[in-house]
Design an enzyme around this catalytic site. Structure first.
Site, PDB file in Angstrom:
ATOM      1  N   ARG A  82     -91.537  52.625  25.346  1.00 41.50           N
ATOM      2  CA  ARG A  82     -91.577  51.127  25.636  1.00 41.50           C
ATOM      3  C   ARG A  82     -89.934  51.550  24.300  1.00 41.50           C
ATOM      4  NH1 ARG A  82     -93.565  45.759  23.580  1.00 41.50           N
ATOM      5  NH2 ARG A  82     -95.435  46.111  25.484  1.00 41.50           N
ATOM      6  N   ARG A 151     -89.226  43.279  16.339  1.00 40.05           N
ATOM      7  CA  ARG A 151     -89.592  43.884  17.672  1.00 40.05           C
ATOM      8  C   ARG A 151     -88.105  44.031  18.105  1.00 40.05           C
ATOM      9  NH1 ARG A 151     -94.260  44.366  20.601  1.00 40.05           N
ATOM     10  NH2 ARG A 151     -96.449  43.812  19.241  1.00 40.05           N
ATOM     11  N   LYS A 218     -96.887  41.490  15.189  1.00 37.61           N
ATOM     12  CA  LYS A 218     -95.728  41.927  15.994  1.00 37.61           C
ATOM     13  C   LYS A 218     -95.167  40.359  15.633  1.00 37.61           C
ATOM     14  CE  LYS A 218     -98.041  41.695  19.984  1.00 37.61           C
ATOM     15  NZ  LYS A 218     -98.344  41.443  21.620  1.00 37.61           N
ATOM     16  N   LYS A 220     -91.385  38.421  16.321  1.00 43.47           N
ATOM     17  CA  LYS A 220     -90.318  38.265  17.518  1.00 43.47           C
ATOM     18  C   LYS A 220     -88.922  36.975  17.263  1.00 43.47           C
ATOM     19  CE  LYS A 220     -93.085  39.777  21.085  1.00 43.47           C
ATOM     20  NZ  LYS A 220     -94.155  39.683  22.613  1.00 43.47           N
ATOM     21  N   CYS A 439     -95.847  39.599  34.573  1.00 47.18           N
ATOM     22  CA  CYS A 439     -96.359  40.357  32.912  1.00 47.18           C
ATOM     23  C   CYS A 439     -96.858  41.564  34.369  1.00 47.18           C
ATOM     24  CB  CYS A 439     -97.564  40.485  32.768  1.00 47.18           C
ATOM     25  SG  CYS A 439     -98.944  39.909  32.873  1.00 47.18           S
ATOM     26  N   CYS A 445    -102.357  47.920  31.910  1.00 42.82           N
ATOM     27  CA  CYS A 445    -102.919  46.508  30.865  1.00 42.82           C
ATOM     28  C   CYS A 445    -103.758  47.138  30.555  1.00 42.82           C
ATOM     29  CB  CYS A 445    -102.164  45.436  31.166  1.00 42.82           C
ATOM     30  SG  CYS A 445    -102.010  44.693  30.324  1.00 42.82           S
ATOM     31  N   CYS A 484    -103.450  37.366  32.092  1.00 40.05           N
ATOM     32  CA  CYS A 484    -104.486  37.022  31.009  1.00 40.05           C
ATOM     33  C   CYS A 484    -103.454  36.245  29.458  1.00 40.05           C
ATOM     34  CB  CYS A 484    -104.596  38.517  30.427  1.00 40.05           C
ATOM     35  SG  CYS A 484    -103.826  38.992  28.623  1.00 40.05           S
ATOM     36  N   CYS A 488     -97.874  37.192  28.743  1.00 39.37           N
ATOM     37  CA  CYS A 488     -96.175  38.564  28.116  1.00 39.37           C
ATOM     38  C   CYS A 488     -95.025  37.781  28.939  1.00 39.37           C
ATOM     39  CB  CYS A 488     -96.499  39.623  28.412  1.00 39.37           C
ATOM     40  SG  CYS A 488     -98.136  40.278  27.696  1.00 39.37           S
TER      41      CYS A 488
HETATM   42 FE1  SRM Z   1     -96.928  41.333  26.065  1.00 37.52          FE
HETATM   43  C1  SRM Z   1     -99.635  42.668  24.516  1.00 37.52           C
HETATM   44  C2  SRM Z   1     -96.413  44.176  27.964  1.00 37.52           C
HETATM   45  C3  SRM Z   1     -93.524  40.587  26.050  1.00 37.52           C
HETATM   46  C4  SRM Z   1     -97.669  38.962  24.589  1.00 37.52           C
HETATM   47  N1  SRM Z   1     -97.811  43.353  26.300  1.00 37.52           N
HETATM   48  C5  SRM Z   1     -99.040  43.815  25.167  1.00 37.52           C
HETATM   49  C6  SRM Z   1     -99.733  44.943  25.595  1.00 37.52           C
HETATM   50  C7  SRM Z   1     -99.077  45.766  25.638  1.00 37.52           C
HETATM   51  C8  SRM Z   1    -100.954  45.496  26.581  1.00 37.52           C
HETATM   52  C9  SRM Z   1    -102.110  45.887  25.140  1.00 37.52           C
HETATM   53  O1  SRM Z   1    -101.733  45.416  23.679  1.00 37.52           O
HETATM   54  O2  SRM Z   1    -102.804  46.843  25.436  1.00 37.52           O
HETATM   55  C10 SRM Z   1     -98.980  45.301  27.907  1.00 37.52           C
HETATM   56  C11 SRM Z   1     -98.571  46.794  28.160  1.00 37.52           C
HETATM   57  C12 SRM Z   1     -98.764  46.310  29.173  1.00 37.52           C
HETATM   58  C13 SRM Z   1     -98.194  47.687  30.717  1.00 37.52           C
HETATM   59  O3  SRM Z   1     -98.916  48.251  30.810  1.00 37.52           O
HETATM   60  O4  SRM Z   1     -97.015  47.694  30.342  1.00 37.52           O
HETATM   61  C14 SRM Z   1     -97.730  43.914  27.282  1.00 37.52           C
HETATM   62  N2  SRM Z   1     -95.423  42.471  26.549  1.00 37.52           N
HETATM   63  C15 SRM Z   1     -95.296  43.444  27.446  1.00 37.52           C
HETATM   64  C16 SRM Z   1     -94.513  43.104  29.165  1.00 37.52           C
HETATM   65  C17 SRM Z   1     -94.239  44.647  29.118  1.00 37.52           C
HETATM   66  C18 SRM Z   1     -94.675  42.282  30.367  1.00 37.52           C
HETATM   67  C19 SRM Z   1     -93.511  42.376  31.511  1.00 37.52           C
HETATM   68  O5  SRM Z   1     -94.038  41.867  32.331  1.00 37.52           O
HETATM   69  O6  SRM Z   1     -92.629  42.539  30.584  1.00 37.52           O
HETATM   70  C20 SRM Z   1     -93.522  42.593  27.947  1.00 37.52           C
HETATM   71  C21 SRM Z   1     -92.948  43.972  26.853  1.00 37.52           C
HETATM   72  C22 SRM Z   1     -92.017  42.809  25.871  1.00 37.52           C
HETATM   73  C23 SRM Z   1     -91.181  44.186  25.288  1.00 37.52           C
HETATM   74  O7  SRM Z   1     -90.355  44.907  25.771  1.00 37.52           O
HETATM   75  O8  SRM Z   1     -91.200  44.541  23.914  1.00 37.52           O
HETATM   76  C24 SRM Z   1     -94.401  42.194  26.963  1.00 37.52           C
HETATM   77  N3  SRM Z   1     -95.612  40.057  25.127  1.00 37.52           N
HETATM   78  C25 SRM Z   1     -95.103  39.917  25.791  1.00 37.52           C
HETATM   79  C26 SRM Z   1     -94.595  38.417  25.392  1.00 37.52           C
HETATM   80  C27 SRM Z   1     -92.901  37.348  25.440  1.00 37.52           C
HETATM   81  C28 SRM Z   1     -91.910  37.611  24.863  1.00 37.52           C
HETATM   82  O9  SRM Z   1     -92.346  38.480  24.194  1.00 37.52           O
HETATM   83  O10 SRM Z   1     -90.948  36.663  24.901  1.00 37.52           O
HETATM   84  C29 SRM Z   1     -95.399  38.167  25.268  1.00 37.52           C
HETATM   85  C30 SRM Z   1     -95.142  36.869  24.900  1.00 37.52           C
HETATM   86  C31 SRM Z   1     -94.756  35.949  23.113  1.00 37.52           C
HETATM   87  C32 SRM Z   1     -96.032  36.358  21.972  1.00 37.52           C
HETATM   88  O11 SRM Z   1     -95.608  37.471  21.875  1.00 37.52           O
HETATM   89  O12 SRM Z   1     -95.933  35.462  21.310  1.00 37.52           O
HETATM   90  C33 SRM Z   1     -96.661  39.145  24.937  1.00 37.52           C
HETATM   91  N4  SRM Z   1     -98.572  40.794  24.760  1.00 37.52           N
HETATM   92  C34 SRM Z   1     -98.756  39.759  24.642  1.00 37.52           C
HETATM   93  C35 SRM Z   1     -99.435  39.931  23.108  1.00 37.52           C
HETATM   94  C36 SRM Z   1    -100.244  38.270  22.392  1.00 37.52           C
HETATM   95  C37 SRM Z   1     -99.969  37.924  21.244  1.00 37.52           C
HETATM   96  C38 SRM Z   1    -100.221  37.123  20.510  1.00 37.52           C
HETATM   97  O13 SRM Z   1     -99.848  36.312  20.096  1.00 37.52           O
HETATM   98  O14 SRM Z   1    -101.418  36.908  20.526  1.00 37.52           O
HETATM   99  C39 SRM Z   1    -100.422  40.862  22.985  1.00 37.52           C
HETATM  100  C40 SRM Z   1    -101.844  41.193  23.140  1.00 37.52           C
HETATM  101  C41 SRM Z   1    -101.337  41.617  21.307  1.00 37.52           C
HETATM  102  O15 SRM Z   1    -100.791  41.567  20.928  1.00 37.52           O
HETATM  103  O16 SRM Z   1    -103.023  41.272  20.894  1.00 37.52           O
HETATM  104  C42 SRM Z   1     -99.944  41.916  24.268  1.00 37.52           C
HETATM  105 FE1  SF4 Z   2    -101.658  42.952  30.211  1.00 37.68          FE
HETATM  106 FE2  SF4 Z   2    -102.174  39.950  28.966  1.00 37.68          FE
HETATM  107 FE3  SF4 Z   2     -99.680  40.576  28.782  1.00 37.68          FE
HETATM  108 FE4  SF4 Z   2     -99.979  40.754  31.181  1.00 37.68          FE
HETATM  109  S1  SF4 Z   2    -100.572  38.958  29.967  1.00 37.68           S
HETATM  110  S2  SF4 Z   2     -99.508  42.286  30.396  1.00 37.68           S
HETATM  111  S3  SF4 Z   2    -102.544  41.329  31.919  1.00 37.68           S
HETATM  112  S4  SF4 Z   2    -101.745  41.619  27.967  1.00 37.68           S
END
Ligand code: SRM
Ligand code: SF4
Length: 574
Positions: A82, A151, A218, A220, A439, A445, A484, A488
């Site tokens: 990333r 981030r 994390k 944000k 997402c 993922c 899930c 995201c």
């Molecule tokens: Fe996310 C984890 C992809 C934005 C909440 N996210 C992941 C992981 C890294 C899976 C992992 O931990 O193994 C995913 C990788 C998938 C892949 O194959 O690329 C993933 N998140 C993404 C992206 C690429 C989704 C997308 O379709 O664009 C976004 C990358 C953002 C970036 O450039 O930094 C992405 N993730 C978000 C957002 C939206 C936002 O930040 O505006 C959220 C919700 C907001 C928040 O954080 O509350 C988000 N991602 C999560 C979470 C849940 C965190 C939590 O509070 O429990 C996880 C899981 C974790 O952290 O344990 C996670």
């Molecule tokens: Fe993966 Fe769940 Fe985030 Fe989708 S919402 S990219 S399935 S961690």
């Protein structure tokens, strides 16, 4: 020498991840050895935890997982990288580097994320160092793109008020720089920087903001510029809302404790909306951000990671506690919040002339995936544009891209390329699709329970048949899908949200607002496509028939009693 950071004692034992961080010598762990290990294309679990801070995740191709298991092979390990781009801004040269790396080391596609960053999937371990070196050579980096730190800082890529955008973008860059981890581990491991002597006694000097344990989770930050809430400011741990007067930036309202993630079946976890607690001037911004971060550093839950986000730290102790603690640490009091008004959280497509007389073209990228197909050579088209474009590319928070700062002279040349490659601003699509996000989910993922990016387009094909029939083709409705409950694609803020439950099964949520300031509510649990369509059809027809003037779909389903309005995550599961 600064004082060592001593965290207040927590009643429960720290989680394994805290221990890994503590033992890592500021994010080094055994990454160098793991990367060199020829026996496996993966890395150890401990190093994978640390790898996130360096901007990468170990993944495996889940489409191949069962077959490889059957053949007793190790999973098809690969890395996702990333790349941080504060405010989503990249020069044409940087775009070309991303494109080249995606082909040279990745799976030949680029992914624009919901936080305005680039992702390259499918990089093999042997190519990781070269990839990160080449990214850094292009003056971009991956440090802190993931991990328990601040981030990528989001910022509205506003084309209308160019001057305000420039200032706000400047602040997002400053936040990004000032809140970056200071460890030299990144340079040592990836850029062959000189090894810093392993001197544990000097730990207090290494990370003056974070300390050796970094944050509990994390963190944000995003800055919105009303009336556009494209960055979904209420989903950020710390959100800033730019306040302008006479076209001048006078400061920021401060919103705290937003977040989208939850765990199915655990009501102690929930998406939450940020709450506005006051106002600060631009020159107070960094101080506010740093002090907020230290509060989360000191009080966030370090025992159970799923309860560790800032939203839970605040909800457990109360907003008044947070405000007092913040004012104490600042040594001055936040001013009262100013009035502001959001009118949407999506993107506006096509050509727009900014106040600086430059042109900006926002194009629609379905779910952020940049790739070529026989019908749509999108990646090639953008590459050709990058070769002649002298402005920059701005990744939007809705996974789209803006070709930005095009002079009147260049506009024609770029328009010709847009025509040649049939690059679209989404005009041929329904307004529903133009307001959609999914997402990544499968196949990369590791946490995906259901498809998202690969499935939402075909679900929308079917919903489009309904909206066509109902006469809603031009009705803007925000629809989002996540594979899930981590959320995201921020589905808990959508008017129609889907959250993966299992293969082909989704929880369906309704009632988020069009401007991103209300949470959606569970409407039906664990349903497949047939049921989704049969539930949506009568709702959309009723909406077409009974909606009041300018009434949004999310507001309509609440007014007509289909779901309750949810203004706080604490009521999300009621
Ligand atoms: Fe996310 C984890 C992809 C934005 C909440 N996210 C992941 C992981 C890294 C899976 C992992 O931990 O193994 C995913 C990788 C998938 C892949 O194959 O690329 C993933 N998140 C993404 C992206 C690429 C989704 C997308 O379709 O664009 C976004 C990358 C953002 C970036 O450039 O930094 C992405 N993730 C978000 C957002 C939206 C936002 O930040 O505006 C959220 C919700 C907001 C928040 O954080 O509350 C988000 N991602 C999560 C979470 C849940 C965190 C939590 O509070 O429990 C996880 C899981 C974790 O952290 O344990 C996670
Ligand atoms: Fe993966 Fe769940 Fe985030 Fe989708 S919402 S990219 S399935 S961690």
């Amino acid at each position: 020498m600064t004082k060592k950071i001593v965290l207040p004692p927590q009643s429960d034992p720290p989680s394994d991840v805290e221990d890994i961080k503590r033992r890592s010598n500021y994010l080094r762990g055994t990454l160098v050895e793991s990367l060199k290990d020829q026996m496996s294309s993966g890395i150890s679990d401990d190093d994978n935890r640390l790898m996130k801070f360096h901007g990468s995740y170990l993944q495996d191709d889940r489409d191949l997982r069962n077959e490889r298991q059957r053949q007793k092979l190790e999973p098809a390990y690969q890395f996702m990288v990333r790349v941080r781009a504060p405010g989503g801004v990249a020069t044409s040269k940087q775009w070309l580097v991303m494109d080249e790396l995606a082909h040279k080391y990745g799976n030949g596609t680029l992914r624009l994320t919901t936080r305005q960053a680039f992702q390259i999937h499918g990089i093999l371990k042997w190519n990781m160092k070269k990839s990160i070196q080449e990214i850094n050579k292009a003056l971009m980096d991956t440090l802190a793109a993931c991990g328990d730190v601040n981030r990528n800082v989001m910022c509205n890529p506003n084309p209308y008020q160019s001057k305000i955008h420039e200032q706000v973008y400047g602040w997002s860059r400053k936040l990004s720089n000032d809140l970056s981890p200071q460890t030299k581990a990144y340079h040592e491991i990836w850029l062959d920087g000189e090894k810093v002597v392993d001197n544990q006694d000097k730990e207090e000097e290494v990370e003056p903001l974070y300390g050796e344990l970094y944050l509990p989770r994390k963190f944000k930050i995003g800055i919105a510029v009303p009336p556009n809430n494209d960055i979904d400011v209420f989903s950020q741990d710390l959100g800033f809302i730019a306040i302008t007067k006479n076209d001048q930036l006078i400061g920021f309202n401060i919103s705290v404790g937003g977040g989208m993630g939850m765990t199915h079946g655990d009501k102690e976890t929930y998406p939450q909306l940020g709450r506005v607690i006051g106002f600060c001037t631009p020159d107070q911004l960094i101080d506010v951000a740093k002090k907020v971060i230290t509060i989360q550093r000191d009080y966030g839950n370090r025992s159970v990671r799923k309860y560790a986000r800032f939203k839970y730290t605040i909800d457990k102790r109360g907003l008044d506690w947070l405000i007092n603690e913040l004012n104490d640490r600042l040594g001055w009091e936040l001013a009262d919040a100013h009035d502001y008004k959001f009118d949407h959280n999506g993107d506006r497509y096509g050509w727009i002339k900014g106040s600086n007389d430059q042109w900006h073209f926002t194009l629609f990228i379905q779910n952020g995936r940049i790739k070529d197909s026989d019908e749509y050579p999108l990646m090639t088209g953008l590459r050709e544009i990058a070769k002649v474009h002298t402005g920059e590319f701005r990744l939007t928070p809705n996974q789209n891209v803006m070709i930005s700062n095009v002079s009147a002279n260049k506009k024609e040349e770029i328009q010709k390329l847009i025509d040649k490659y049939q690059i679209t601003a989404g005009e041929q699509y329904s307004a529903l699709r133009r307001n959609s996000m999914a997402c990544v989910a499968f196949p990369t993922c590791g946490l995906a329970m259901a498809e998202a990016e690969r499935y939402l387009p075909s679900l929308i094909d079917k919903i489009e048949l309904i909206i066509d029939e109902a006469g809603l083709n031009e009705e803007e409705i925000v629809i989002r899908m996540s594979g899930c409950p981590n959320g995201c694609s921020r589905p808990a803020l959508a008017e129609i949200g889907f959250i993966g439950k299992g293969p082909g099964k989704y929880n369906m949520y309704l009632g988020g607002s069009f401007v991103g300031d209300r949470l959606s509510k569970l409407y039906k649990e664990s349903i497949g496509e047939e049921e989704i369509l049969s539930l949506l059809k009568p709702l959309l027809f009723q909406y077409a028939k009974e909606k009041e003037a300018n009434e949004r779909f999310g507001d309509f389903v609440i007014r007509t009693g289909h779901v309750k309005a949810v203004h706080s995550g604490l009521d999300f599961h009621d």
